[in-house]
Design a protein around this motif. Structure first.
Motif, mmCIF file in Angstrom:
data_model
loop_
_atom_site.group_PDB
_atom_site.id
_atom_site.type_symbol
_atom_site.label_atom_id
_atom_site.label_comp_id
_atom_site.label_asym_id
_atom_site.label_seq_id
_atom_site.Cartn_x
_atom_site.Cartn_y
_atom_site.Cartn_z
ATOM 1 N N THR A 152 0.839 -1.200 0.000
ATOM 2 C CA THR A 152 0.000 0.000 0.000
ATOM 3 C C THR A 152 0.870 1.244 0.000
ATOM 4 O OG1 THR A 152 -0.078 0.212 2.418
ATOM 5 C CG2 THR A 152 -1.736 -1.228 1.379
ATOM 6 N N ASP A 153 0.285 2.353 -0.425
ATOM 7 C CA ASP A 153 0.994 3.625 -0.392
ATOM 8 C C ASP A 153 1.388 3.998 1.037
ATOM 9 O OD1 ASP A 153 0.605 3.772 -3.107
ATOM 10 O OD2 ASP A 153 -0.766 5.484 -3.055
ATOM 11 N N GLY A 190 2.505 1.944 -3.409
ATOM 12 C CA GLY A 190 2.061 0.615 -3.775
ATOM 13 C C GLY A 190 2.260 0.364 -5.255
#
Length: 339
Positions: free
Chosen positions: A233-234, A289
Protein backbone atom coordinates in the motif's frame (compact mmCIF):
# COMPACT_ATOMS: atom_id res chain seq x y z
CA UNK A 1 -0.83 8.00 -32.53
CA UNK A 2 1.76 8.72 -29.84
CA UNK A 3 4.55 6.13 -29.91
CA UNK A 4 4.89 4.02 -26.74
CA UNK A 5 7.43 5.10 -24.15
CA UNK A 6 10.60 2.99 -24.57
CA UNK A 7 10.98 0.23 -21.99
CA UNK A 8 13.87 0.99 -19.62
CA UNK A 9 15.82 -1.85 -18.08
CA UNK A 10 16.01 -2.23 -14.30
CA UNK A 11 19.21 -2.27 -12.25
CA UNK A 12 20.17 -1.72 -8.61
CA UNK A 13 22.69 0.54 -6.90
CA UNK A 14 23.73 -0.53 -3.40
CA UNK A 15 25.57 1.53 -0.80
CA UNK A 16 25.66 -1.56 1.44
CA UNK A 17 23.94 0.15 4.35
CA UNK A 18 24.92 -0.87 7.86
CA UNK A 19 21.68 -0.94 9.82
CA UNK A 20 21.21 0.33 13.35
CA UNK A 21 21.66 -2.72 15.57
CA UNK A 22 23.46 -4.62 12.81
CA UNK A 23 27.10 -5.18 11.86
CA UNK A 24 29.23 -4.70 8.78
CA UNK A 25 29.21 -8.48 8.29
CA UNK A 26 25.41 -8.37 8.33
CA UNK A 27 25.43 -5.61 5.70
CA UNK A 28 27.72 -7.60 3.41
CA UNK A 29 25.54 -10.70 3.69
CA UNK A 30 22.42 -8.63 2.98
CA UNK A 31 24.09 -7.15 -0.10
CA UNK A 32 24.81 -10.58 -1.54
CA UNK A 33 21.28 -11.84 -0.88
CA UNK A 34 19.90 -8.68 -2.47
CA UNK A 35 22.04 -9.12 -5.58
CA UNK A 36 20.95 -12.74 -5.91
CA UNK A 37 17.31 -11.66 -5.58
CA UNK A 38 17.76 -8.90 -8.16
CA UNK A 39 19.22 -11.46 -10.54
CA UNK A 40 16.18 -13.73 -10.19
CA UNK A 41 13.93 -10.73 -10.89
CA UNK A 42 15.71 -10.04 -14.19
CA UNK A 43 17.66 -6.93 -13.20
CA UNK A 44 20.48 -6.34 -15.67
CA UNK A 45 23.17 -4.98 -13.36
CA UNK A 46 24.07 -4.47 -9.71
CA UNK A 47 26.43 -1.65 -8.84
CA UNK A 48 28.25 -0.67 -5.67
CA UNK A 49 29.30 2.86 -4.73
CA UNK A 50 32.63 4.01 -3.33
CA UNK A 51 32.32 6.04 -0.13
CA UNK A 52 34.84 6.43 2.69
CA UNK A 53 34.70 7.32 6.37
CA UNK A 54 30.90 7.46 6.40
CA UNK A 55 28.87 5.94 9.19
CA UNK A 56 26.48 3.34 7.90
CA UNK A 57 28.09 2.66 4.50
CA UNK A 58 30.20 -0.47 4.00
CA UNK A 59 31.10 -0.22 0.30
CA UNK A 60 34.46 1.55 0.57
CA UNK A 61 36.49 -1.39 -0.80
CA UNK A 62 34.38 -1.34 -3.95
CA UNK A 63 36.41 -3.65 -6.19
CA UNK A 64 36.56 -6.27 -3.43
CA UNK A 65 32.78 -6.16 -3.09
CA UNK A 66 32.27 -6.33 -6.86
CA UNK A 67 34.21 -9.60 -6.83
CA UNK A 68 32.24 -10.91 -3.84
CA UNK A 69 28.90 -10.16 -5.50
CA UNK A 70 29.95 -11.48 -8.90
CA UNK A 71 31.17 -14.69 -7.28
CA UNK A 72 27.80 -15.19 -5.60
CA UNK A 73 25.73 -14.62 -8.74
CA UNK A 74 25.83 -16.09 -12.22
CA UNK A 75 24.32 -13.78 -14.85
CA UNK A 76 23.75 -10.24 -13.60
CA UNK A 77 26.39 -7.64 -14.50
CA UNK A 78 28.24 -6.32 -11.46
CA UNK A 79 30.20 -3.10 -11.25
CA UNK A 80 31.05 0.18 -9.61
CA UNK A 81 28.67 3.08 -9.39
CA UNK A 82 31.22 4.31 -9.12
CA UNK A 83 34.94 4.26 -8.51
CA UNK A 84 35.94 7.81 -7.56
CA UNK A 85 38.87 8.14 -9.93
CA UNK A 86 40.63 11.07 -8.21
CA UNK A 87 41.27 8.71 -5.28
CA UNK A 88 43.18 6.15 -7.36
CA UNK A 89 45.95 5.77 -9.90
CA UNK A 90 44.42 4.60 -13.22
CA UNK A 91 46.83 1.64 -13.36
CA UNK A 92 45.58 0.32 -10.01
CA UNK A 93 41.96 0.57 -11.18
CA UNK A 94 42.80 -1.12 -14.51
CA UNK A 95 44.53 -4.01 -12.76
CA UNK A 96 41.72 -4.49 -10.23
CA UNK A 97 38.90 -4.42 -12.77
CA UNK A 98 40.98 -6.30 -15.33
CA UNK A 99 41.36 -9.08 -12.77
CA UNK A 100 37.61 -9.04 -12.15
CA UNK A 101 36.95 -9.21 -15.89
CA UNK A 102 39.17 -12.27 -16.20
CA UNK A 103 37.40 -13.95 -13.28
CA UNK A 104 33.90 -13.04 -14.49
CA UNK A 105 34.11 -12.44 -18.24
CA UNK A 106 31.39 -10.32 -19.81
CA UNK A 107 29.88 -9.37 -16.45
CA UNK A 108 31.94 -6.47 -15.07
CA UNK A 109 31.18 -2.74 -15.43
CA UNK A 110 33.45 0.16 -14.44
CA UNK A 111 31.49 3.28 -13.55
CA UNK A 112 33.70 6.31 -12.83
CA UNK A 113 33.05 9.48 -10.87
CA UNK A 114 35.19 12.60 -10.55
CA UNK A 115 34.33 13.57 -6.96
CA UNK A 116 36.37 12.22 -4.02
CA UNK A 117 33.27 10.73 -2.38
CA UNK A 118 34.42 11.65 1.09
CA UNK A 119 35.58 14.45 3.39
CA UNK A 120 38.85 16.43 2.94
CA UNK A 121 40.66 14.62 5.75
CA UNK A 122 39.90 11.19 4.31
CA UNK A 123 40.69 12.44 0.81
CA UNK A 124 44.20 13.37 1.95
CA UNK A 125 44.59 9.98 3.63
CA UNK A 126 43.60 8.21 0.42
CA UNK A 127 45.84 10.22 -1.85
CA UNK A 128 48.81 10.56 0.50
CA UNK A 129 51.29 12.78 -1.35
CA UNK A 130 49.60 12.58 -4.74
CA UNK A 131 48.45 15.90 -6.14
CA UNK A 132 45.25 15.03 -8.00
CA UNK A 133 42.26 17.22 -8.76
CA UNK A 134 38.90 16.79 -10.42
CA UNK A 135 40.29 18.69 -13.41
CA UNK A 136 42.59 15.71 -14.10
CA UNK A 137 39.56 13.47 -14.62
CA UNK A 138 39.42 13.52 -18.46
CA UNK A 139 43.11 12.60 -18.69
CA UNK A 140 42.71 9.81 -16.12
CA UNK A 141 39.67 8.39 -17.96
CA UNK A 142 41.64 8.33 -21.22
CA UNK A 143 44.61 6.64 -19.52
CA UNK A 144 42.33 4.03 -17.96
CA UNK A 145 40.66 3.27 -21.30
CA UNK A 146 44.11 2.92 -22.88
CA UNK A 147 45.24 0.50 -20.18
CA UNK A 148 42.14 -1.67 -20.62
CA UNK A 149 42.48 -1.81 -24.42
CA UNK A 150 44.70 -4.18 -26.37
CA UNK A 151 48.36 -3.13 -25.99
CA UNK A 152 49.90 -1.21 -28.86
CA UNK A 153 53.30 -2.08 -30.35
CA UNK A 154 56.03 -0.66 -28.14
CA UNK A 155 53.66 0.22 -25.29
CA UNK A 156 55.79 0.28 -22.13
CA UNK A 157 53.11 0.37 -19.44
CA UNK A 158 50.86 -2.69 -19.53
CA UNK A 159 48.07 -3.42 -17.05
CA UNK A 160 48.42 -7.11 -16.26
CA UNK A 161 45.70 -8.23 -15.77
CA UNK A 162 43.65 -5.59 -17.55
CA UNK A 163 45.11 -5.09 -21.01
CA UNK A 164 42.74 -6.31 -23.68
CA UNK A 165 39.79 -6.86 -21.34
CA UNK A 166 38.01 -3.74 -22.60
CA UNK A 167 35.95 -3.50 -19.42
CA UNK A 168 32.99 -1.22 -20.26
CA UNK A 169 33.65 2.26 -18.85
CA UNK A 170 30.69 4.41 -17.78
CA UNK A 171 30.81 8.03 -16.67
CA UNK A 172 28.73 9.07 -13.68
CA UNK A 173 27.74 12.59 -12.73
CA UNK A 174 25.28 15.03 -11.27
CA UNK A 175 26.25 18.05 -13.39
CA UNK A 176 26.97 18.92 -17.01
CA UNK A 177 30.71 18.17 -16.90
CA UNK A 178 30.56 14.37 -17.05
CA UNK A 179 27.60 14.49 -19.43
CA UNK A 180 29.68 16.42 -21.96
CA UNK A 181 32.75 14.23 -21.45
CA UNK A 182 30.73 11.01 -21.85
CA UNK A 183 29.23 12.38 -25.06
CA UNK A 184 32.62 13.35 -26.48
CA UNK A 185 34.11 9.93 -25.67
CA UNK A 186 31.11 7.93 -26.88
CA UNK A 187 30.53 6.38 -23.44
CA UNK A 188 27.35 5.46 -21.56
CA UNK A 189 26.23 8.00 -18.99
CA UNK A 190 24.63 7.50 -15.57
CA UNK A 191 23.07 10.53 -13.89
CA UNK A 192 22.95 10.61 -10.08
CA UNK A 193 19.32 11.69 -9.82
CA UNK A 194 18.91 9.47 -6.75
CA UNK A 195 20.52 12.26 -4.70
CA UNK A 196 21.05 15.26 -7.00
CA UNK A 197 18.14 15.45 -9.45
CA UNK A 198 18.21 19.20 -10.12
CA UNK A 199 20.13 19.08 -13.42
CA UNK A 200 18.80 15.73 -14.65
CA UNK A 201 16.97 16.91 -17.77
CA UNK A 202 19.59 19.44 -18.77
CA UNK A 203 22.44 16.93 -18.42
CA UNK A 204 20.86 14.12 -20.42
CA UNK A 205 19.75 16.55 -23.14
CA UNK A 206 23.33 17.83 -23.43
CA UNK A 207 24.70 14.28 -23.47
CA UNK A 208 22.37 13.17 -26.25
CA UNK A 209 22.90 16.28 -28.36
CA UNK A 210 26.71 16.05 -28.24
CA UNK A 211 27.09 12.27 -28.39
CA UNK A 212 29.74 10.96 -30.76
CA UNK A 213 29.29 7.27 -31.63
CA UNK A 214 32.09 4.92 -30.60
CA UNK A 215 32.85 1.35 -31.57
CA UNK A 216 31.32 -0.01 -28.38
CA UNK A 217 28.44 2.47 -28.16
CA UNK A 218 26.95 3.51 -31.52
CA UNK A 219 24.15 5.43 -29.79
CA UNK A 220 23.82 7.31 -26.49
CA UNK A 221 22.82 5.28 -23.45
CA UNK A 222 21.33 6.95 -20.39
CA UNK A 223 20.85 5.46 -16.93
CA UNK A 224 19.21 7.49 -14.16
CA UNK A 225 19.24 6.88 -10.41
CA UNK A 226 15.75 6.32 -8.94
CA UNK A 227 15.11 6.13 -5.19
CA UNK A 228 12.37 3.52 -4.89
CA UNK A 229 10.37 2.16 -1.97
CA UNK A 230 7.50 -0.17 -2.84
CA UNK A 231 5.03 -1.94 -0.55
CA UNK A 232 1.52 -3.42 -0.80
CA UNK A 233 0.00 0.00 0.00
CA UNK A 234 0.99 3.63 -0.39
CA UNK A 235 0.76 4.12 3.37
CA UNK A 236 3.14 1.28 4.17
CA UNK A 237 5.60 2.44 1.51
CA UNK A 238 5.57 5.93 3.03
CA UNK A 239 6.22 4.42 6.46
CA UNK A 240 9.15 2.34 5.18
CA UNK A 241 10.52 5.37 3.33
CA UNK A 242 10.96 7.18 6.65
CA UNK A 243 14.27 5.29 7.01
CA UNK A 244 15.41 6.97 3.79
CA UNK A 245 14.05 10.34 4.97
CA UNK A 246 16.09 10.05 8.16
CA UNK A 247 19.21 9.17 6.17
CA UNK A 248 18.72 12.11 3.80
CA UNK A 249 18.16 14.55 6.65
CA UNK A 250 21.34 13.27 8.26
CA UNK A 251 23.27 13.88 5.03
CA UNK A 252 21.86 17.40 4.74
CA UNK A 253 22.64 18.29 8.38
CA UNK A 254 25.99 16.50 8.66
CA UNK A 255 24.59 13.98 11.14
CA UNK A 256 25.34 10.73 9.34
CA UNK A 257 24.24 7.57 11.08
CA UNK A 258 23.53 3.94 10.35
CA UNK A 259 20.30 3.15 8.51
CA UNK A 260 17.56 3.68 11.10
CA UNK A 261 14.26 1.82 11.56
CA UNK A 262 11.14 3.45 10.10
CA UNK A 263 9.15 5.90 12.20
CA UNK A 264 5.39 6.32 11.97
CA UNK A 265 4.28 9.75 10.70
CA UNK A 266 7.92 10.83 10.47
CA UNK A 267 7.41 13.52 7.83
CA UNK A 268 4.68 15.15 9.89
CA UNK A 269 7.17 15.63 12.73
CA UNK A 270 9.58 17.65 10.60
CA UNK A 271 9.80 21.39 10.09
CA UNK A 272 8.48 22.62 6.71
CA UNK A 273 11.99 23.53 5.54
CA UNK A 274 13.22 20.03 6.43
CA UNK A 275 10.42 18.39 4.46
CA UNK A 276 11.18 20.67 1.51
CA UNK A 277 14.89 19.83 1.60
CA UNK A 278 14.19 16.11 1.69
CA UNK A 279 11.70 16.55 -1.15
CA UNK A 280 14.31 18.31 -3.29
CA UNK A 281 16.86 15.57 -2.59
CA UNK A 282 14.35 12.85 -3.51
CA UNK A 283 12.61 14.62 -6.38
CA UNK A 284 13.09 11.57 -8.62
CA UNK A 285 11.82 9.11 -6.01
CA UNK A 286 9.04 6.60 -6.62
CA UNK A 287 7.35 5.60 -3.35
CA UNK A 288 4.09 3.70 -3.01
CA UNK A 289 2.06 0.62 -3.78
CA UNK A 290 2.10 -1.22 -7.08
CA UNK A 291 -0.18 1.18 -8.96
CA UNK A 292 1.70 4.23 -7.69
CA UNK A 293 5.05 2.66 -8.57
CA UNK A 294 3.88 1.73 -12.06
CA UNK A 295 2.64 5.28 -12.67
CA UNK A 296 5.84 6.76 -11.26
CA UNK A 297 8.09 4.63 -13.46
CA UNK A 298 6.04 5.48 -16.52
CA UNK A 299 6.19 9.18 -15.68
CA UNK A 300 9.99 9.09 -15.31
CA UNK A 301 10.37 7.16 -18.54
CA UNK A 302 8.22 9.60 -20.46
CA UNK A 303 10.08 12.59 -19.03
CA UNK A 304 13.61 11.27 -19.55
CA UNK A 305 13.43 8.52 -22.22
CA UNK A 306 16.04 6.77 -20.08
CA UNK A 307 17.43 3.46 -21.27
CA UNK A 308 17.79 2.16 -17.73
CA UNK A 309 16.56 2.86 -14.20
CA UNK A 310 19.17 2.30 -11.49
CA UNK A 311 17.04 1.77 -8.40
CA UNK A 312 18.20 2.68 -4.89
CA UNK A 313 16.02 1.00 -2.27
CA UNK A 314 17.04 1.67 1.33
CA UNK A 315 14.55 -0.33 3.39
CA UNK A 316 15.55 -1.12 6.97
CA UNK A 317 14.12 -4.64 7.07
CA UNK A 318 16.11 -6.74 4.55
CA UNK A 319 13.13 -8.98 3.77
CA UNK A 320 10.92 -5.98 3.06
CA UNK A 321 13.65 -4.60 0.82
CA UNK A 322 13.51 -7.76 -1.26
CA UNK A 323 9.72 -7.44 -1.35
CA UNK A 324 10.12 -3.82 -2.49
CA UNK A 325 12.21 -4.96 -5.45
CA UNK A 326 9.67 -7.67 -6.31
CA UNK A 327 6.83 -5.15 -6.38
CA UNK A 328 8.94 -2.79 -8.48
CA UNK A 329 9.74 -5.56 -10.97
CA UNK A 330 6.05 -6.50 -11.19
CA UNK A 331 4.99 -2.88 -11.68
CA UNK A 332 7.66 -2.49 -14.36
CA UNK A 333 6.38 -5.59 -16.17
CA UNK A 334 2.81 -4.26 -16.02
CA UNK A 335 3.87 -0.87 -17.36
CA UNK A 336 5.79 -2.43 -20.27
CA UNK A 337 4.23 -5.84 -20.96
CA UNK A 338 6.30 -7.96 -23.30
CA UNK A 339 4.60 -8.98 -26.51
Amino acid sequence: MTPPTPRPQLSLLDLVAVREGGTVADALQIALRTAQHAETLGFVRYWLAEHHNMAGIASSATAVLVGHIAGGTSRIRVGSGGIMLPNHAPLVVAEAFGTLAELYPGRIDLGLGRAPGTDPTTMRALRRNRVETEEDFPHDVAELQHLLAAPEPGQRLIAMPGAGTNVPVWLLGSSLFSAQLAAERGLPYAFASHFAPRMLHQAIALYRSLFRPSAAWPRPYVTIGVPLIAAPTDDEAEYLASSTYQRVLGILTGDRRRLLPPVANYAAQLQPQERAAIGDFLAAAVIGGSDTVRAGLLRLAEATQADEFMLVSDVYDPALRLRSLEIAAQAHAQAWPRS
